[in-house]
Structures are given as structure tokens and as C-alpha cells.
Design a protein around this motif. Structure first.
Motif, PDB file in Angstrom:
ATOM      1  N   GLY A 154      -1.368   2.739   5.048  1.00 25.46           N
ATOM      2  CA  GLY A 154       0.065   2.967   5.143  1.00 25.46           C
ATOM      3  C   GLY A 154       0.503   4.339   4.683  1.00 25.46           C
ATOM      4  N   ALA A 155       1.763   4.645   4.945  1.00 31.71           N
ATOM      5  CA  ALA A 155       2.320   5.960   4.617  1.00 31.71           C
ATOM      6  C   ALA A 155       2.321   6.233   3.112  1.00 31.71           C
ATOM      7  N   ASP A 156       2.429   5.174   2.318  1.00 34.80           N
ATOM      8  CA  ASP A 156       2.467   5.346   0.864  1.00 34.80           C
ATOM      9  C   ASP A 156       1.106   5.103   0.211  1.00 34.80           C
ATOM     10  N   ASP A 157       0.113   4.727   1.007  1.00 33.45           N
ATOM     11  CA  ASP A 157      -1.223   4.469   0.467  1.00 33.45           C
ATOM     12  C   ASP A 157      -1.970   5.780   0.222  1.00 33.45           C
ATOM     13  N   GLN A 158      -2.930   5.698  -0.676  1.00 35.90           N
ATOM     14  CA  GLN A 158      -3.767   6.856  -0.959  1.00 35.90           C
ATOM     15  C   GLN A 158      -5.246   6.504  -0.761  1.00 35.90           C
ATOM     16  N   VAL A 159      -5.992   7.469  -0.267  1.00 36.23           N
ATOM     17  CA  VAL A 159      -7.435   7.319  -0.116  1.00 36.23           C
ATOM     18  C   VAL A 159      -8.121   8.272  -1.086  1.00 36.23           C
ATOM     19  N   ILE A 160      -9.078   7.762  -1.818  1.00 40.39           N
ATOM     20  CA  ILE A 160      -9.791   8.564  -2.803  1.00 40.39           C
ATOM     21  C   ILE A 160     -10.917   9.351  -2.137  1.00 40.39           C
ATOM     22  N   VAL A 161     -11.024  10.625  -2.490  1.00 38.53           N
ATOM     23  CA  VAL A 161     -12.118  11.478  -2.023  1.00 38.53           C
ATOM     24  C   VAL A 161     -12.596  12.360  -3.179  1.00 38.53           C
ATOM     25  N   ILE A 178      -2.718  11.066   6.184  1.00 36.90           N
ATOM     26  CA  ILE A 178      -3.234  10.202   5.121  1.00 36.90           C
ATOM     27  C   ILE A 178      -3.193  10.955   3.792  1.00 36.90           C
ATOM     28  N   LYS A 179      -2.617  10.323   2.801  1.00 42.97           N
ATOM     29  CA  LYS A 179      -2.536  10.944   1.474  1.00 42.97           C
ATOM     30  C   LYS A 179      -3.873  10.804   0.747  1.00 42.97           C
ATOM     31  N   LEU A 180      -4.341  11.905   0.217  1.00 42.26           N
ATOM     32  CA  LEU A 180      -5.628  11.913  -0.478  1.00 42.26           C
ATOM     33  C   LEU A 180      -5.437  12.061  -1.978  1.00 42.26           C
ATOM     34  N   GLN A 181      -6.200  11.291  -2.722  1.00 42.17           N
ATOM     35  CA  GLN A 181      -6.270  11.430  -4.173  1.00 42.17           C
ATOM     36  C   GLN A 181      -7.636  12.040  -4.470  1.00 42.17           C
ATOM     37  N   LYS A 182      -7.646  13.283  -4.956  1.00 41.39           N
ATOM     38  CA  LYS A 182      -8.900  14.016  -5.096  1.00 41.39           C
ATOM     39  C   LYS A 182      -9.399  14.040  -6.540  1.00 41.39           C
ATOM     40  N   PHE A 183     -10.724  13.903  -6.672  1.00 40.67           N
ATOM     41  CA  PHE A 183     -11.354  13.959  -7.987  1.00 40.67           C
ATOM     42  C   PHE A 183     -12.569  14.888  -7.929  1.00 40.67           C
TER      43      PHE A 183
END
Length: 287
Positions: A154-161, A178-183
Motif C-alpha cells: 500500500g501507499a503507506d506501507d514500507q519495504v525494508i532494504v 514504494i516507500k523504502l526503509q533503509k538500514f
């Protein structure tokens, strides 16, 4: 008489000084040229008796530190053979995905064996040797909300990379919405994922398959995303002597099915026998 003597002395000093400057200038150029060369040649590595190899320290089963403080994994098994055949001691340098190129460019390591996927962009900055493993991207998610298609995000979901990985590049280029949450580290990404920071974690399919098998409650809903790519050693750009030696070594090791033995020693428990021929590249020959 005194003036002539003084003049001769001054002339001699000037001539000597100019000679020193000239010699220093030549030496400075040589030093500068060497200083711009971040890498060590094959002969320099052999002469030193040591090779610095960049590997992961937290990416089981490819590169990790065990309970005894020793490096283990598929990449490390290969590194040990390189050191043995070179006749040198190995200094392992822990690296993260985002600094693999930097460590080569600055000469911190001679070789990177850190599950390094070959891409055209990376090949502009480092020299890749022959490949030794196949890889594609995959996506793992919680069993309560299995992601089988990127359309489900979804538009508010985040995918971790992980920063600096092919998963990050692929999603930014092909799925910019797609919103990315980066680490920066695998450990940090794993913790965040398990804490529910993202609805999914995109990474190499080998990594997400291993994660799902080791962690009940998670499912690899997408096992192959994008094109199949390969994993290969990398050296500093221009280090042809070391690159040529590694290529010859990989071809030679193929004659003894070395990488199949490596798989069976380090990856079999994680992936099983069914994945062996799919993942292993023997002798640098791509399928």
C-alpha cells in the motif's frame, strides 16, 4: 679573492640545491603515482605475506562470525582457499553492503568476497572476477500478510532494504512509489523487520529464503524478482594482476567442483540439495 671564493661557494650550493630539487621532484612524482594507486599488486601481496579480504560478519550463511569469534560461511570457505593457494595469511575485514566499493577504492581491502552482486554500475568502480554463484531478488513477509506481488504494498506501507544492495537499486528504479526503509546492516534490518517496521523485506533471494527457514512465521512470497544475476569477487579498479590470478584460480577450482563442495559444507543445511545446481556456478561458467 674572497669575492671569487664566495661566488664559487654560492654557485656550488645553488647547483647542489637544484640537483636535490630535481631528484626530489622525480621522487615526488613516483611517490604521487604510487600514492594514487590504492591497490596492491599480486606480487606485493605475496611479498607482504598477507591478503586483506572484505567479508560480511553478520550474514549467515555467507559470511558471519561464529560463537568462537571465527569467520565462517560460503564466501569465507572460498577466501580460505584463496589464501592457501596464494600462500599468505588472511586478514578478514568486516564490511557492510554500502561500503564494499569504498573499501576497495581506498585500499582497505585487496578483495571483496561479500555476496557481491555484479551490476554494470558497480563495474564502473571495481573490477569483478568470474562469478561463483547465481542470485535473484526475493521478498519475505509475515505469514499473516504474505506479499506475493508488489501490487499488494500500500501507499503507506514500507519495504525494508539494505543500503547499497541491488534490492534498493531495483526498487528505486522500477517501483519508485514504494516507500523504502533503509538500514546499513543486516542485523539492524532484521530487528526492524521483526518489530513490524515494514510489511516486507526485499533482499537477495538466497538471504530471504534462509531467513524464512530460520524464522518460523515468515514466508517468501516472491522468490524471484527482476533478472537473475551473479555473485563474484571484486578487486580495485585496474588491479589486473590480482584479477587475472583470481580468474585463473576460479577456473582451476571448477575442475575439482570446489564450489559444490563449498555449498555442501556451508549452505546445504540452509537451502537443501534442491537448490545446489541452481545457485552454484562452477569454474566461472555462467548458465
Amino acid at each position: 679573492m674572497k669575492k671569487n671564493l664566495f661566488k664559487k661557494l654560492v654557485t656550488g650550493v645553488l647547483a647542489t640545491s637544484l640537483g636535490v630539487v630535481a631528484l626530489t621532484g622525480c621522487g615526488a612524482k613516483e611517490t604521487s603515482d604510487k600514492g594514487n594507486q590504492a591497490y596492491r599488486t599480486l606480487d606485493e601481496i605475496k611479498e607482504s605475506g598477507e591478503i586483506n579480504i572484505g567479508v560480511f560478519s553478520d550474514k549467515n550463511p555467507f559470511g558471519y562470525v561464529d560463537d568462537n569469534g571465527d569467520y565462517q560461511g560460503y564466501d569465507v570457505y572460498f577466501a580460505e582457499r584463496l589464501g592457501k593457494d596464494l600462500g599468505v595469511k588472511i586478514n578478514y575485514v568486516s564490511t557492510e553492503a554500502a561500503n564494499r566499493v569504498e573499501y576497495l577504492e581506498t585500499g582497505k581491502v585487496d578483495v571483496v568476497l561479500a555476496n557481491f552482486t555484479v551490476t554494470d554500475k558497480r563495474a564502473e568502480k571495481v573490477d569483478f572476477a568470474l562469478p561463483y554463484m547465481n542470485v535473484a531478488l526475493g521478498v519475505v513477509s509475515h505469514e499473516d500478510h504474505v506479499i506475493t506481488s508488489l501490487d499488494q504494498i500500500g501507499a503507506d506501507d514500507q519495504v525494508i532494504v539494505i543500503s547499497g544492495t541491488t534490492a534498493e537499486t531495483y526498487l528505486e528504479q522500477n517501483e519508485p512509489d514504494i516507500k523504502l526503509q533503509k538500514f546499513d546492516t543486516y542485523a539492524a534490518a532484521k530487528t526492524a523487520f521483526e518489530n513490524g517496521t515494514g510489511v516486507a523485506w526485499a533482499n537477495d533471494n538466497t538471504e530471504v529464503i534462509a531467513y524464512a527457514k530460520e524464522n518460523p512465521g515468515y514466508v517468501v512470497g516472491i522468490s524471484s524478482l527482476g533478472d537473475q544475476q551473479s555473485i563474484a569477487p571484486a578487486v580495485t579498479k585496474g588491479n589486473s594482476t590480482l584479477l587475472d590470478w583470481i580468474n585463473d584460480e576460479i577456473e582451476s577450482l571448477g575442475e575439482e567442483n570446489f564450489f559444490h563442495a563449498d555449498y555442501e559444507a556451508t549452505l546445504l543445511d540452509t537451502y537443501g540439495a534442491d537448490y545446489e545446481d541452481t545457485l552454484v556456478i562452477e569454474g566461472g561458467a555462467t548458465k
